[in-house]
Each structure stands twice: as structure tokens, then as C-alpha cells.
Design a protein around this motif. Sequence first.
Motif, mmCIF file in Angstrom:
data_model
loop_
_atom_site.group_PDB
_atom_site.id
_atom_site.type_symbol
_atom_site.label_atom_id
_atom_site.label_comp_id
_atom_site.label_asym_id
_atom_site.label_seq_id
_atom_site.Cartn_x
_atom_site.Cartn_y
_atom_site.Cartn_z
ATOM 1 N N MET A 50 -2.246 4.887 -4.993
ATOM 2 C CA MET A 50 -2.153 4.207 -3.713
ATOM 3 C C MET A 50 -3.508 3.817 -3.671
ATOM 4 O O MET A 50 -3.678 2.627 -3.051
ATOM 5 C CB MET A 50 -1.560 5.176 -2.659
ATOM 6 C CG MET A 50 -0.383 5.459 -2.786
ATOM 7 S SD MET A 50 0.522 6.674 -1.246
ATOM 8 C CE MET A 50 -0.734 7.570 -0.838
ATOM 9 N N VAL A 51 -4.616 4.618 -3.778
ATOM 10 C CA VAL A 51 -5.991 4.236 -3.596
ATOM 11 C C VAL A 51 -6.192 2.976 -4.654
ATOM 12 O O VAL A 51 -6.630 1.869 -4.125
ATOM 13 C CB VAL A 51 -6.977 5.238 -3.810
ATOM 14 C CG1 VAL A 51 -8.331 4.678 -3.850
ATOM 15 C CG2 VAL A 51 -6.868 6.205 -2.552
ATOM 16 N N LYS A 52 -5.736 2.908 -5.710
ATOM 17 C CA LYS A 52 -5.962 1.842 -6.683
ATOM 18 C C LYS A 52 -5.549 0.597 -6.165
ATOM 19 O O LYS A 52 -5.757 -0.481 -6.502
ATOM 20 C CB LYS A 52 -5.426 2.361 -7.894
ATOM 21 C CG LYS A 52 -5.334 1.485 -9.208
ATOM 22 C CD LYS A 52 -5.008 1.847 -10.619
ATOM 23 C CE LYS A 52 -5.286 1.021 -11.402
ATOM 24 N NZ LYS A 52 -5.053 1.221 -12.900
ATOM 25 N N GLN A 53 -4.135 0.866 -5.965
ATOM 26 C CA GLN A 53 -3.360 -0.394 -5.151
ATOM 27 C C GLN A 53 -4.166 -0.929 -4.133
ATOM 28 O O GLN A 53 -4.264 -2.279 -3.824
ATOM 29 C CB GLN A 53 -1.989 -0.157 -4.626
ATOM 30 C CG GLN A 53 -1.145 0.192 -5.700
ATOM 31 C CD GLN A 53 0.308 0.713 -5.492
ATOM 32 O OE1 GLN A 53 0.708 0.743 -4.368
ATOM 33 N NE2 GLN A 53 1.068 1.232 -6.384
ATOM 34 N N GLU A 54 -4.595 -0.301 -3.100
ATOM 35 C CA GLU A 54 -5.413 -0.682 -2.054
ATOM 36 C C GLU A 54 -6.713 -1.451 -2.584
ATOM 37 O O GLU A 54 -7.266 -2.385 -2.089
ATOM 38 C CB GLU A 54 -5.904 0.269 -0.989
ATOM 39 C CG GLU A 54 -4.499 0.918 -0.286
ATOM 40 C CD GLU A 54 -3.984 -0.101 0.776
ATOM 41 O OE1 GLU A 54 -4.811 -0.969 1.034
ATOM 42 O OE2 GLU A 54 -2.775 -0.181 0.398
ATOM 43 N N LEU A 55 -7.280 -0.857 -3.665
ATOM 44 C CA LEU A 55 -8.646 -1.439 -3.986
ATOM 45 C C LEU A 55 -8.365 -2.837 -4.637
ATOM 46 O O LEU A 55 -9.460 -3.460 -4.801
ATOM 47 C CB LEU A 55 -9.329 -0.374 -5.105
ATOM 48 C CG LEU A 55 -9.725 0.794 -4.395
ATOM 49 C CD1 LEU A 55 -10.349 1.816 -5.592
ATOM 50 C CD2 LEU A 55 -11.027 0.370 -3.544
ATOM 51 N N CYS A 56 -7.270 -2.828 -5.258
ATOM 52 C CA CYS A 56 -6.786 -4.122 -5.986
ATOM 53 C C CYS A 56 -6.756 -5.252 -4.947
ATOM 54 O O CYS A 56 -6.778 -6.515 -5.417
ATOM 55 C CB CYS A 56 -5.669 -4.094 -6.800
ATOM 56 S SG CYS A 56 -6.114 -3.089 -8.277
ATOM 57 N N LEU A 57 -6.553 -4.865 -3.690
ATOM 58 C CA LEU A 57 -6.462 -6.021 -2.611
ATOM 59 C C LEU A 57 -7.768 -6.490 -2.234
ATOM 60 O O LEU A 57 -7.644 -7.537 -1.508
ATOM 61 C CB LEU A 57 -5.614 -5.411 -1.472
ATOM 62 C CG LEU A 57 -3.902 -4.833 -2.010
ATOM 63 C CD1 LEU A 57 -3.614 -4.337 -0.529
ATOM 64 C CD2 LEU A 57 -3.400 -6.069 -2.530
ATOM 65 N N LEU A 58 -8.687 -5.813 -2.458
ATOM 66 C CA LEU A 58 -10.150 -6.043 -1.864
ATOM 67 C C LEU A 58 -10.680 -7.294 -2.755
ATOM 68 O O LEU A 58 -10.695 -7.242 -4.037
ATOM 69 C CB LEU A 58 -10.894 -4.938 -1.804
ATOM 70 C CG LEU A 58 -10.162 -3.918 -0.785
ATOM 71 C CD1 LEU A 58 -11.374 -2.669 -1.136
ATOM 72 C CD2 LEU A 58 -10.082 -4.537 0.703
ATOM 73 N N LYS A 81 -13.159 1.359 -8.245
ATOM 74 C CA LYS A 81 -12.180 1.351 -9.160
ATOM 75 C C LYS A 81 -12.243 2.272 -10.415
ATOM 76 O O LYS A 81 -11.051 2.596 -10.903
ATOM 77 C CB LYS A 81 -11.955 -0.349 -9.363
ATOM 78 C CG LYS A 81 -11.395 -1.237 -8.429
ATOM 79 C CD LYS A 81 -11.233 -2.554 -8.765
ATOM 80 C CE LYS A 81 -10.782 -3.493 -7.729
ATOM 81 N NZ LYS A 81 -10.813 -4.909 -8.049
#
Length: 95
Positions: A50-58, A81
Motif C-alpha cells: 500500500m505504501v508503494k502504491q501511494e509513493l508511485c502517485l507522488l 521507494k
Amino acid sequence: GEKMTTNNPGKTMATAVDSEIASFQMLQSELQQLRSDQQVLLSQQNENEMVKQELCLLDDDTSVYKMVGPVLMSQPVDDAKSTVDKRLEFIGGEL
């Protein structure tokens, strides 16, 4: 009177059964611990995904903070990341 010594097959069997039961209980306990450890790892894996998915949005210039003890420290998005990817790799190896 001469005494005859005989082996008691019932007693020998009971001892063997007790030993097998003890081994079985030990294996059950180990299995329970492994399942518990697996649940912790799966939970950590899910959290990191979930953290990885959020970081990809940044965007790359977005401020990201990492908790180090009681302090929040600024960290580049790429570093965050990379850290999450390494964690996921480690967790995958443990599972």
C-alpha cells in the motif's frame, strides 16, 4: 524358585506412544508459531504494498518523511521507494 523376567510389551508400547505424542505436540507448537510468523509477514507485505502504491502517485519533488525514533526526517521520494522495494524483497524471501 527361579524368577522369569519377561518384557512387558504393553508398557513398551505405551512408552513409544507417549514419545510419539510428545513429538506430535512439539510439531503442532512449531506449526502454530510458523503460522503466526507468516501472518505477521503477510500483514507487513500488505502494508508495504500500500505504501508503494501511494509513493508511485507522488511527484519526485514531493516531500516525504520517515519516522526515525520520535523524529520525522525528510527523505527523497526515490529513497523511500527504494526502501519499500527492499523491504518487500526481504519479506518475499522470508515467506
